[in-house]
Design a protein around this motif. Structure first.
Motif, PDB file in Angstrom:
ATOM      1  N   LEU A   1      18.288   6.409 -11.803  1.00  0.00           N
ATOM      2  CA  LEU A   1      17.744   6.063 -10.487  1.00  0.00           C
ATOM      3  C   LEU A   1      16.369   6.674 -10.229  1.00  0.00           C
ATOM      4  N   PRO A   2      16.155   7.980 -10.386  1.00  0.00           N
ATOM      5  CA  PRO A   2      14.799   8.504 -10.147  1.00  0.00           C
ATOM      6  C   PRO A   2      13.774   8.030 -11.168  1.00  0.00           C
ATOM      7  N   THR A   3      14.200   7.810 -12.406  1.00  0.00           N
ATOM      8  CA  THR A   3      13.252   7.291 -13.406  1.00  0.00           C
ATOM      9  C   THR A   3      12.774   5.898 -13.023  1.00  0.00           C
ATOM     10  N   ALA A   4      13.689   5.046 -12.573  1.00  0.00           N
ATOM     11  CA  ALA A   4      13.301   3.709 -12.133  1.00  0.00           C
ATOM     12  C   ALA A   4      12.431   3.758 -10.886  1.00  0.00           C
TER      13      ALA A   4
ATOM     14  N   LEU B   1       2.493  -3.094  -9.469  1.00  0.00           N
ATOM     15  CA  LEU B   1       1.042  -3.275  -9.503  1.00  0.00           C
ATOM     16  C   LEU B   1       0.624  -4.220 -10.628  1.00  0.00           C
ATOM     17  N   VAL B   2       1.160  -4.021 -11.815  1.00  0.00           N
ATOM     18  CA  VAL B   2       0.802  -4.868 -12.954  1.00  0.00           C
ATOM     19  C   VAL B   2       1.220  -6.315 -12.709  1.00  0.00           C
ATOM     20  N   LEU B   3       2.429  -6.523 -12.205  1.00  0.00           N
ATOM     21  CA  LEU B   3       2.908  -7.884 -11.968  1.00  0.00           C
ATOM     22  C   LEU B   3       2.159  -8.552 -10.815  1.00  0.00           C
ATOM     23  N   THR B   4       1.809  -7.804  -9.785  1.00  0.00           N
ATOM     24  CA  THR B   4       1.059  -8.393  -8.669  1.00  0.00           C
ATOM     25  C   THR B   4      -0.309  -8.865  -9.122  1.00  0.00           C
ATOM     26  N   ASN B   5      -1.010  -8.062  -9.897  1.00  0.00           N
ATOM     27  CA  ASN B   5      -2.315  -8.484 -10.404  1.00  0.00           C
ATOM     28  C   ASN B   5      -2.198  -9.697 -11.313  1.00  0.00           C
ATOM     29  N   SER B   6      -1.116  -9.796 -12.055  1.00  0.00           N
ATOM     30  CA  SER B   6      -0.927 -10.958 -12.913  1.00  0.00           C
ATOM     31  C   SER B   6      -0.648 -12.220 -12.101  1.00  0.00           C
ATOM     32  N   LEU B   7       0.182 -12.124 -11.089  1.00  0.00           N
ATOM     33  CA  LEU B   7       0.531 -13.302 -10.291  1.00  0.00           C
ATOM     34  C   LEU B   7      -0.625 -13.758  -9.408  1.00  0.00           C
ATOM     35  N   ARG B   8      -1.551 -12.878  -9.089  1.00  0.00           N
ATOM     36  CA  ARG B   8      -2.714 -13.298  -8.316  1.00  0.00           C
ATOM     37  C   ARG B   8      -3.664 -14.158  -9.138  1.00  0.00           C
ATOM     38  N   ASP B   9      -3.527 -14.143 -10.461  1.00  0.00           N
ATOM     39  CA  ASP B   9      -4.329 -15.004 -11.324  1.00  0.00           C
ATOM     40  C   ASP B   9      -3.800 -16.433 -11.385  1.00  0.00           C
ATOM     41  N   VAL B  10      -2.573 -16.661 -10.928  1.00  0.00           N
ATOM     42  CA  VAL B  10      -1.998 -18.010 -10.974  1.00  0.00           C
ATOM     43  C   VAL B  10      -2.714 -18.878  -9.944  1.00  0.00           C
ATOM     44  N   PRO B  11      -3.244 -20.052 -10.330  1.00  0.00           N
ATOM     45  CA  PRO B  11      -3.958 -20.902  -9.370  1.00  0.00           C
ATOM     46  C   PRO B  11      -3.058 -21.338  -8.220  1.00  0.00           C
ATOM     47  N   ARG B  12      -3.630 -21.395  -7.039  1.00  0.00           N
ATOM     48  CA  ARG B  12      -2.874 -21.798  -5.861  1.00  0.00           C
ATOM     49  C   ARG B  12      -2.403 -23.242  -5.963  1.00  0.00           C
ATOM     50  N   GLU B  13      -3.136 -24.056  -6.718  1.00  0.00           N
ATOM     51  CA  GLU B  13      -2.753 -25.462  -6.858  1.00  0.00           C
ATOM     52  C   GLU B  13      -1.388 -25.631  -7.512  1.00  0.00           C
TER      53      GLU B  13
ATOM     54  N   THR C   1       0.827  -1.217   0.000  1.00  0.00           N
ATOM     55  CA  THR C   1       0.000   0.000   0.000  1.00  0.00           C
ATOM     56  C   THR C   1       0.853   1.255   0.000  1.00  0.00           C
ATOM     57  N   LEU C   2       1.924   1.222   0.774  1.00  0.00           N
ATOM     58  CA  LEU C   2       2.828   2.375   0.804  1.00  0.00           C
ATOM     59  C   LEU C   2       3.515   2.575  -0.538  1.00  0.00           C
ATOM     60  N   LEU C   3       3.854   1.467  -1.192  1.00  0.00           N
ATOM     61  CA  LEU C   3       4.475   1.572  -2.514  1.00  0.00           C
ATOM     62  C   LEU C   3       3.516   2.172  -3.531  1.00  0.00           C
ATOM     63  N   LEU C   4       2.247   1.782  -3.453  1.00  0.00           N
ATOM     64  CA  LEU C   4       1.256   2.317  -4.392  1.00  0.00           C
ATOM     65  C   LEU C   4       0.979   3.791  -4.161  1.00  0.00           C
ATOM     66  N   ALA C   5       1.304   4.282  -2.981  1.00  0.00           N
ATOM     67  CA  ALA C   5       1.132   5.710  -2.728  1.00  0.00           C
ATOM     68  C   ALA C   5       2.027   6.548  -3.633  1.00  0.00           C
ATOM     69  N   GLY C   6       3.088   5.927  -4.146  1.00  0.00           N
ATOM     70  CA  GLY C   6       3.954   6.636  -5.073  1.00  0.00           C
ATOM     71  C   GLY C   6       3.279   6.979  -6.381  1.00  0.00           C
ATOM     72  N   LEU C   7       2.169   6.299  -6.708  1.00  0.00           N
ATOM     73  CA  LEU C   7       1.445   6.624  -7.934  1.00  0.00           C
ATOM     74  C   LEU C   7       0.792   8.009  -7.854  1.00  0.00           C
ATOM     75  N   ALA C   8       0.521   8.458  -6.656  1.00  0.00           N
ATOM     76  CA  ALA C   8      -0.157   9.749  -6.491  1.00  0.00           C
ATOM     77  C   ALA C   8       0.810  10.913  -6.367  1.00  0.00           C
TER      78      ALA C   8
ATOM     79  N   PRO D   1       6.373   1.590  -8.912  1.00  0.00           N
ATOM     80  CA  PRO D   1       5.022   1.274  -8.413  1.00  0.00           C
ATOM     81  C   PRO D   1       4.093   0.709  -9.484  1.00  0.00           C
ATOM     82  N   VAL D   2       4.109   1.279 -10.682  1.00  0.00           N
ATOM     83  CA  VAL D   2       3.240   0.765 -11.743  1.00  0.00           C
ATOM     84  C   VAL D   2       3.652  -0.654 -12.131  1.00  0.00           C
ATOM     85  N   GLY D   3       4.949  -0.890 -12.260  1.00  0.00           N
ATOM     86  CA  GLY D   3       5.411  -2.234 -12.609  1.00  0.00           C
ATOM     87  C   GLY D   3       5.036  -3.265 -11.560  1.00  0.00           C
TER      88      GLY D   3
END
Length: 307
Positions: free
Chosen positions: A175-178, A187-199, A140-147, A183-185
């Motif tokens: 360094l500042p560009t990265a 967020l995108v990867l977290t949403n993608s990995l949450r689609d992977v089945p737990r099995e 959540t703190l990392l996503l605050a960087g989007l604002a 945060p955007v990178g």
């Protein structure tokens, strides 16, 4: 002795007014979706044509004008094809230091992409798999960087870069560009990995795979569309960056393409074809990156949002 099977067609019994016609089976109606597919969508076609004109028009003007001579551009119709195409403008740009600006831009873009992908992939894996409240609070703190816009932090960033003795170097841009693309990178990867089945994770654990092996053999192949999306987004951000190169560099040897085009605008203030030739050359590399990864782009952006 062979027997022959004779097929007879039942005939309807005659009614009081004469023989009845044979009864035919009712026609099955096609589903509504199939009928809608056969109908042309005129509104979508008109809007797509308008969008094509809006996108292709400036590209045509930029490329055709860059192939004109200076006198032809000033005297002829700017929207007409060039009467005598020439590459003189491109040679003028290449001799004016464009290759050095291009090299610096490539170094900044590649280094930024490697930092963002190298940090976002394990971070997203930890966020998607961990149930710790501390990890989720950190996300959540990392996503605050989007604002937080980059313009609001330029003074603290400048002070940090100067205190670290990195001013007027490509590292001061990387360094500042990265940091602002991370945060955007993530967020995108977290949403993608949450689609992977737990099995699948449980199957890897049963096989005795550790966290690094799961990351390498399971997460990376399944998250490829999201990784390509992050690469394209980060490349666009680093390639078109203007604020950090403007504030954190000053010498000619550390100048990138965005500042180089600004310099060409002053150098070729009345030579519009040469300026458009520089713009065309600066667009080509990032356009190639988009063409390579465009089929993964939509699936990577929409990953995780269907739940």
């Amino acid at each position: 002795m062979s027997t022959q099977h004779v097929t007879t067609t039942p005939v309807a019994a005659p009614g009081p007014g004469g023989p009845r016609p044979p009864v035919s089976a009712p026609r099955r109606r096609r589903p509504l979706r199939a009928r809608l597919r056969r109908r042309p969508n005129l509104l979508a076609g008109v809007l797509a044509t308008i969008w094509l004109i809006l996108v292709a028009g400036p590209l045509y003007y930029m490329i055709s004008s860059s192939l004109r001579s200076r006198s032809d551009y000033l005297s002829g119709n700017p929207l007409a094809p060039p009467s005598s195409p020439t590459l003189e403008n491109y040679w003028t740009v290449l001799e004016g230091g464009f290759t050095r600006y291009l090299f610096n831009n490539v170094v900044v873009t590649v280094a930024t992409v490697l930092i963002v992908v190298g940090l976002a992939v394990p971070a997203a894996y930890a966020i998607a798999r961990s149930t710790s409240r501390l990890v989720q609070r950190g996300f959540t703190l990392l996503l605050a960087g989007l604002a937080i816009p980059a313009q609001a932090t330029i003074i603290p960033v400048y002070l940090l870069i100067t205190r670290m003795n990195l001013y007027d170097s490509l590292t001061a841009i990387i360094l500042p560009t990265a940091a602002f693309a991370l945060p955007v990178g993530t967020l995108v990867l977290t949403n993608s990995l949450r689609d992977v089945p737990r099995e699948l994770y449980e199957a890897q654990a049963i096989d005795g795979a550790g966290a690094f092996r799961v990351l390498r053999h399971l997460v990376l192949p399944l998250a490829r569309p999201a990784i390509v999306t992050v690469v394209i987004f980060t490349s666009l951000t680093a390639w078109n960056g203007f604020l950090f190169p403007l504030v954190l560099t000053q010498s000619e040897s550390t100048r990138v393409l965005t500042l180089g085009l600004w310099n060409f605008q002053g150098q070729f203030g009345t030579n519009v074809p040469a300026l458009l030739a520089a713009v065309t050359l600066s667009v080509l590399p990032i356009f190639v990156v988009y063409l390579i990864g465009r089929r993964f782009l939509l699936s990577g952006l929409t990953a995780g949002f269907g739940k």
